[in-house]
Design a protein around this motif. Structure first.
Motif, short mmCIF file in Angstrom:
data_model
loop_
_atom_site.label_atom_id
_atom_site.label_comp_id
_atom_site.label_asym_id
_atom_site.label_seq_id
_atom_site.Cartn_x
_atom_site.Cartn_y
_atom_site.Cartn_z
N THR A 58 0.84 -1.21 0.00
CA THR A 58 0.00 0.00 0.00
C THR A 58 0.88 1.26 0.00
N GLN A 103 -7.68 0.62 -0.46
CA GLN A 103 -7.98 -0.63 0.26
C GLN A 103 -9.23 -0.45 1.14
N ASP A 179 -5.76 -1.13 -4.88
CA ASP A 179 -5.31 -1.84 -3.70
C ASP A 179 -6.37 -2.86 -3.31
MG MG Z 1 -2.07 -2.80 2.11
#
Ligand code: MG
Ligand code: ATP
Length: 248
Positions: A58, A103, A179
């Motif tokens: 990330t 994410q 993500d």
């Molecule tokens: Mg991550």
């Protein structure tokens, strides 16, 4: 190496990363999330990044997308040298050229779905009417055409994820970073979304980077990069040469 004469795009590259480091915090609490990342992505491909939790995926995506400053190294994105640009210039560049599926989906709870998906167009100066028409078309593409007036909190996780995907695609960014884009999706919806993302990535002047743990979607990758402990350790020219059994 990236230098003044280097041009990412004339070399067929979308992103060129050299020696990029990032440390969060300082002193005893410091975490070296990126320890010198070297890798590149090509125009016209979907590249997947895999690796254990906490290895820096990330962080790397955020640096490439221009949402997080890095400490050292060189980063060229679509021929822009981010390591030489001011924060304000990076923000302007990102608005036009980069889409980011986070994410945690990061939808705006007070806006309905059409309004959420319209945001990237509105900040680029597109009229509200045109933005909402495009947003509606993208919601249809991700299977939520009938929900435009609904609000994110009334949606399941998978539905919210699809809204986030529509929002990342709506302004047709040349670079799309994703993500875990299928983390909340069932098999069939995940396959549909991956096909959509791959079709975007394979356009000759575009590129899609996907971080994923989901081995059901590996087969959509044109290439795969393995990350471990803050570095890209291997790049595979096809998903079939990648052996998930060596993953943690
Ligand atoms: Mg991550
Ligand atoms: N904002 C932050 N402040 C402090 N440390 C952070 C921050 N963001 C990430 N880290 C740390 O940096 C390292 C890399 O985190 P990152 O989120 O990039 O991992 P990841 O590979 O995406 O993991 P996951 O697969 O669980 O999403 C971890 O040790 C994490 O704790």
């Amino acid at each position: 190496m990236a230098n003044d004469n280097y041009n990412t795009e004339s070399n067929g590259l979308a992103v060129h990363v050299r020696g990029v480091t990032k440390t969060f915090g300082a002193g005893e609490a410091a975490t070296r999330a990126l320890k010198g990342v070297d890798f590149e992505t090509r125009l016209g491909e979907m590249l997947m990044i895999v690796g254990p939790s906490g290895c820096g995926k990330t962080t790397l995506l955020s640096v490439i997308a221009g949402t997080l400053d890095f400490d050292q190294g060189e980063l060229e994105v679509l021929s822009a040298s981010l390591h030489k640009m001011k924060r304000r210039e990076i923000t302007e560049f990102r608005k036009r050229n980069v889409g980011f599926i986070f994410q945690q989906f990061n939808l705006i709870p007070t806006l309905n779905l059409v309004e959420n998906v319209s945001v990237p167009l509105l900040i680029n100066g597109v009229s509200r009417r045109e933005a909402e028409q495009k947003a509606q078309a993208l919601l249809e593409e991700v299977g939520l055409g009938g929900r435009g007036k609904d609000h994110p909190l009334n949606l399941s996780g998978g539905q919210q994820q699809r809204v986030a995907i529509a929002r990342a695609l709506v302004h047709e960014p040349r670079l799309l970073v994703c993500d875990e884009p299928t983390s909340a999706l069932d098999k069939d919806t995940g396959a549909h979304i991956m096909e959509l993302l791959r079709a975007v990535g394979r356009k000759p002047d575009r590129c899609v980077i996907v971080v994923t743990h989901d081995n059901r979607v590996f087969k959509y990758a044109d290439r795969m990069a393995e990350m471990e402990d803050g570095r890209v350790t291997r790049v595979h020219d096809s998903y079939s040469s990648y052996d998930p059994s060596t993953q943690h």
